[in-house]
Design a protein around this motif. Structure first.
Motif, PDB file in Angstrom:
ATOM      1  N   ALA A  81      53.172  11.589  63.056  1.00 33.23           N
ATOM      2  CA  ALA A  81      53.147  13.053  62.919  1.00 33.23           C
ATOM      3  C   ALA A  81      52.036  13.470  61.953  1.00 33.23           C
ATOM      4  O   ALA A  81      51.314  14.444  62.209  1.00 33.23           O
ATOM      5  CB  ALA A  81      54.496  13.577  62.452  1.00 33.23           C
ATOM      6  N   LEU A  82      51.879  12.726  60.866  1.00 34.37           N
ATOM      7  CA  LEU A  82      50.810  13.024  59.917  1.00 34.37           C
ATOM      8  C   LEU A  82      49.447  12.786  60.570  1.00 34.37           C
ATOM      9  O   LEU A  82      48.526  13.593  60.398  1.00 34.37           O
ATOM     10  CB  LEU A  82      50.948  12.161  58.655  1.00 34.37           C
ATOM     11  N   VAL A  83      49.314  11.708  61.324  1.00 33.00           N
ATOM     12  CA  VAL A  83      48.050  11.437  62.014  1.00 33.00           C
ATOM     13  C   VAL A  83      47.702  12.607  62.939  1.00 33.00           C
ATOM     14  O   VAL A  83      46.569  13.100  62.927  1.00 33.00           O
ATOM     15  CB  VAL A  83      48.112  10.106  62.800  1.00 33.00           C
ATOM     16  N   ARG A  84      48.667  13.066  63.714  1.00 35.55           N
ATOM     17  CA  ARG A  84      48.411  14.196  64.630  1.00 35.55           C
ATOM     18  C   ARG A  84      48.009  15.450  63.852  1.00 35.55           C
ATOM     19  O   ARG A  84      47.108  16.184  64.261  1.00 35.55           O
ATOM     20  CB  ARG A  84      49.636  14.466  65.507  1.00 35.55           C
ATOM     21  N   LEU A  85      48.648  15.690  62.732  1.00 38.60           N
ATOM     22  CA  LEU A  85      48.300  16.839  61.892  1.00 38.60           C
ATOM     23  C   LEU A  85      46.862  16.708  61.380  1.00 38.60           C
ATOM     24  O   LEU A  85      46.081  17.659  61.467  1.00 38.60           O
ATOM     25  CB  LEU A  85      49.276  16.940  60.711  1.00 38.60           C
ATOM     26  N   LEU A  86      46.517  15.553  60.875  1.00 42.35           N
ATOM     27  CA  LEU A  86      45.173  15.336  60.349  1.00 42.35           C
ATOM     28  C   LEU A  86      44.109  15.403  61.444  1.00 42.35           C
ATOM     29  O   LEU A  86      42.979  15.835  61.195  1.00 42.35           O
ATOM     30  CB  LEU A  86      45.101  13.984  59.620  1.00 42.35           C
ATOM     31  N   GLU A  87      44.470  14.999  62.656  1.00 41.23           N
ATOM     32  CA  GLU A  87      43.519  15.048  63.771  1.00 41.23           C
ATOM     33  C   GLU A  87      43.157  16.474  64.182  1.00 41.23           C
ATOM     34  O   GLU A  87      42.195  16.669  64.928  1.00 41.23           O
ATOM     35  CB  GLU A  87      44.069  14.280  64.979  1.00 41.23           C
ATOM     36  N   GLN A  88      43.885  17.445  63.668  1.00 47.66           N
ATOM     37  CA  GLN A  88      43.513  18.838  63.945  1.00 47.66           C
ATOM     38  C   GLN A  88      42.213  19.200  63.230  1.00 47.66           C
ATOM     39  O   GLN A  88      41.501  20.116  63.651  1.00 47.66           O
ATOM     40  CB  GLN A  88      44.639  19.785  63.547  1.00 47.66           C
ATOM     41  N   GLU A  89      41.896  18.481  62.144  1.00 43.57           N
ATOM     42  CA  GLU A  89      40.683  18.747  61.373  1.00 43.57           C
ATOM     43  C   GLU A  89      39.681  17.610  61.405  1.00 43.57           C
ATOM     44  O   GLU A  89      38.500  17.814  61.128  1.00 43.57           O
ATOM     45  CB  GLU A  89      41.032  18.998  59.899  1.00 43.57           C
ATOM     46  N   LEU A  90      40.148  16.395  61.689  1.00 40.43           N
ATOM     47  CA  LEU A  90      39.318  15.204  61.537  1.00 40.43           C
ATOM     48  C   LEU A  90      39.266  14.373  62.812  1.00 40.43           C
ATOM     49  O   LEU A  90      40.120  14.504  63.673  1.00 40.43           O
ATOM     50  CB  LEU A  90      39.886  14.323  60.406  1.00 40.43           C
TER      51      LEU A  90
END
Length: 176
Positions: A81-90
């Motif tokens: 879930a954190l990876v998916r969140l971070l992939e919104q910017e990175l």
């Protein structure tokens, strides 16, 4: 889970790295500078980018050999879930590298890209990049000339170094 090995009383540092330091150190023949860490961990997205997708690039073989020898490990971040969140910017590699660093709390997270460094700072992760690695290597006697290494990065590694940063590094490190 990666572990730190100990020599004497102080543990050797553990690092997580994104693609850029691996690629550029490989291109200038300096992947060995990562051996200062007891272990270097990369997430699967970084492995895919550097080795699987970049298999014919110079350096991919050295990175594959580092994994086979055991000091470079591929470690999956568990918080998807954190990876998916971070992939919104990175990019995927940066997102997985930051998520992995949050989980395993390495001594350093190796990132060169400004946006990745900004996000890592939000999570209070200790970050350095390839220039920081070269400065440390110079201080430890593994590199004789920062100017030569940074020039190789620019020429062979196709790594952009702002002229002001280049001059500041040489000035602070007292090198021509």
């Amino acid at each position: 889970m990666p572990t730190r090995t100990s020599t004497g009383t102080s543990p050797m540092p553990l690092a997580v790295t994104n693609s850029s330091p691996l690629i550029h150190l490989s291109l200038i023949g300096r992947i060995d500078l990562l051996r200062r860490f007891s272990s270097v961990c990369i997430p699967p997205a970084v492995w895919r980018e550097v080795v699987e997708q970049g298999g014919s690039r110079p350096g991919a073989t050295g990175i594959r050999e580092a994994r086979e020898s055991g000091w470079l490990r591929v470690v999956e971040p568990s918080d998807r879930a954190l990876v998916r969140l971070l992939e919104q910017e990175l990019h995927a590699g940066e997102a997985e590298s930051i998520a992995l660093a949050i989980e395993i709390q390495p001594d350093v997270l190796l990132l060169d890209e400004a946006e990745g460094r900004r996000v890592a700072g939000i999570y209070d992760l200790p970050v350095t990049g390839i220039i920081g690695l070269l400065i440390q290597a110079k201080r430890e006697g593994q590199v004789s000339s920062l100017a030569e290494e940074m020039n190789r990065l620019r020429e062979r590694g196709n790594f952009w170094i702002h002229d002001a940063l280049y001059r500041r590094v040489l000035d602070v490190e007292k090198e021509d």
